[in-house]
Design a protein around this motif. Sequence first.
Motif, short mmCIF file in Angstrom:
data_model
loop_
_atom_site.label_atom_id
_atom_site.label_comp_id
_atom_site.label_asym_id
_atom_site.label_seq_id
_atom_site.Cartn_x
_atom_site.Cartn_y
_atom_site.Cartn_z
N LYS A 359 0.82 -1.18 0.00
CA LYS A 359 0.00 0.00 0.00
C LYS A 359 0.87 1.25 0.00
O LYS A 359 0.47 2.29 -0.50
CB LYS A 359 -0.88 -0.02 1.25
N ASN A 360 1.97 1.13 0.59
CA ASN A 360 2.77 2.33 0.79
C ASN A 360 4.11 2.34 0.08
O ASN A 360 4.66 3.40 -0.18
CB ASN A 360 3.01 2.53 2.27
N ALA A 361 4.58 1.21 -0.18
CA ALA A 361 5.87 1.17 -0.84
C ALA A 361 5.66 1.14 -2.33
O ALA A 361 4.80 0.43 -2.84
CB ALA A 361 6.65 -0.05 -0.38
N ASP A 362 6.45 1.86 -2.95
CA ASP A 362 6.32 1.92 -4.41
C ASP A 362 7.01 0.71 -5.03
O ASP A 362 7.93 0.82 -5.81
CB ASP A 362 6.95 3.21 -4.91
N VAL A 363 6.53 -0.39 -4.64
CA VAL A 363 7.14 -1.62 -5.09
C VAL A 363 6.13 -2.41 -5.88
O VAL A 363 4.98 -2.52 -5.50
CB VAL A 363 7.58 -2.46 -3.87
N ARG A 364 6.61 -2.90 -6.94
CA ARG A 364 5.68 -3.65 -7.76
C ARG A 364 5.32 -4.95 -7.08
O ARG A 364 6.16 -5.73 -6.68
CB ARG A 364 6.30 -3.95 -9.10
N PRO A 365 4.05 -5.18 -6.98
CA PRO A 365 3.61 -6.42 -6.36
C PRO A 365 3.99 -7.61 -7.23
O PRO A 365 3.92 -7.52 -8.45
CB PRO A 365 2.10 -6.27 -6.27
N PRO A 366 4.36 -8.65 -6.61
CA PRO A 366 4.84 -9.82 -7.34
C PRO A 366 3.72 -10.69 -7.86
O PRO A 366 3.82 -11.89 -7.82
CB PRO A 366 5.64 -10.55 -6.28
N PHE A 367 2.71 -10.10 -8.30
CA PHE A 367 1.60 -10.89 -8.81
C PHE A 367 1.29 -10.48 -10.24
O PHE A 367 1.58 -9.36 -10.65
CB PHE A 367 0.35 -10.69 -7.95
N THR A 368 0.71 -11.38 -10.91
CA THR A 368 0.33 -11.04 -12.27
C THR A 368 -0.91 -10.16 -12.23
O THR A 368 -1.65 -10.14 -11.25
CB THR A 368 0.01 -12.30 -13.08
#
Length: 577
Positions: A359-368
């Motif tokens: 929610k807060n980190a600008d990290v790409r979620p590891p999901f398709t």
Amino acid sequence: MSVAMMSQQMLTPQQMQQILSPPQLQALLQQQQALMLQQLQEYYKKQQEQLHLQLLTQQQAGKQQPKEALGNKQLAFQQQLLQIQQLQQQHLLNLQRQGLVSLQPSQASGPLQTLPQAAVCPTDLPQLWKGEGAPGQPAEDSVRQEGLDLAGTAATATSFASPPKVSPPLSHHPLPNGQPTVLTARRDSSSHEETPGSHPLYGHGECKWPGCETLCEDLGQFIKHLNTEHALDDRSTAQCRVQMQVVQQLEIQLAKESERLQAMMAHLHMRPSEPKPFSQPLNPVPGSSSFSKVTVSADPFPDGLVHPPTSAAAPVTPLRPPGLGSASLHSGGPARRRSSDKFCSPISSELAQNHEFYKNADVRPPFTYASLIRQAILETPDRQLTLNEIYNWFTRMFAYFRRNTATWKNAVRHNLSLHKCFVRVENVKGAVWTVDEREYQKRRPPKMTGSPTLVKNMISGLSYGALNASYQAALAESSFPLLSSPGMLNPGSASSLLPLSQDDGGAPGEPLPSNGSSSPPRLSPPQYSHQVQVKEEPTEAGEERRPGPALVPPTPSIVGPPEDRDLEEELPGEELS
DNA sequence: CGAGCTATAAACAGTA
DNA sequence: CTACTGTTTATAGCTC
């Protein structure tokens, strides 16, 4: 008093949270608190012994002194003793309260009902960690802060060396080490619910001066009492000095404990992660017009997603998602990381654990995209979302998707159209998208079917210690709250339930210890009929409605309604807390 | 190497 | 006309 120091010296709560799963956090916190209690007690004991000692020497020395003087000194020391005892009690009380506060499940701030586009409200940092507010105060008092807070907090994080130039870490007032007296007194009394406007040393109708419990009817009387009884004299200054020492000792103690905690954290998981520029986009999703009524059903994780422990004990700073190794972090640009999608834990569980992070980190979620879309849809009570609602879910749940909207929205649409598992249904309010679980499962079996190494990798990637392993196991075993969530169950229309089976990845969660009998699992994912309330798709309907040939649940022990089958799909839920 | 999956980009049509 | 929605095609990376 200590709180400020904690937040300065240690990992941020967010970090804690990301490193540790809620249960772990809770355990750790409890441990720490127990430890603190113990050490405080020891410390106080020592203090008392010292005082006794001093008392004795004073008594001996006092033999040459006039009796009155001796009496005075003795009194002073006794009062110091009292004061120490009192302080001890208060500190213990405070610590306990903190414990309560930090573990209170009712705080449930996890599922923030964020506005569609306002995205995250990254905070809700528990008071305990805020470094602000009186220890005994209920955490609800804390004001929610917006994005900046997040960044501010992140600034204190060890891992992010170069945080955005944001507002300075909010209000960590470092303790004035030299003269904590006033402060301490304040805190002391504040734990006694002093009424606003009253004197810090006055509460509950009595004088809160250490060792003095003189009753005073009103503030005026108290002031008078204060000026006469606790004027600037030897005794008072001595008491102040002792108090000062107490505070200093406690601070030292706290510093040590903080250090220890940090070491523990480091040992348990944390390595200095590469300074990742986590920009906080806060990009309020431009595209949302036509459909923006967004019924976005309730909060992201309707049921027990991590809330109680997480929100209470920890918070929000972007950090490495606990469950994932570096897998998801390398995603710099158009990263390819579907690996994680394949053998990652069930998305719901992963999400559940780390949703604050994503929610807060600008990290790409590891999901398709597909699995994310599915998750979004399945999280809603009626299992259907408009495109715009899906967008909103993305932006709400993932900081990453708050930017590059054109790109990922296109991808979402693309996925919706491309995958058969997403079914468009004409609804009263327009078109909604639903998930055909059977189709979804269909396209995955080939992957991940019995690849020991993969499974192993996945597990190890997801867990970072025994604690977490068990947590994972618990997750894997927990049933899927969605179905039991309010509004989900249409009593009497079990057929309308959209059965879920394994989560994406087909099996990932399963290798974990469960009810044993799930023999050679996931070789043929159970096929479930698909049906949505809104249904009216003539073409597919016939086919879908029919339960697939292999309707036998993988786990024989489970009989009955679809809900049970959702064991694997868990959105870690209520029963977790 | 090919198949399958996924991400990304983009063209295009329909609709409000 | 514009924006949004939805479909489709093309290309490329990755894993098996």
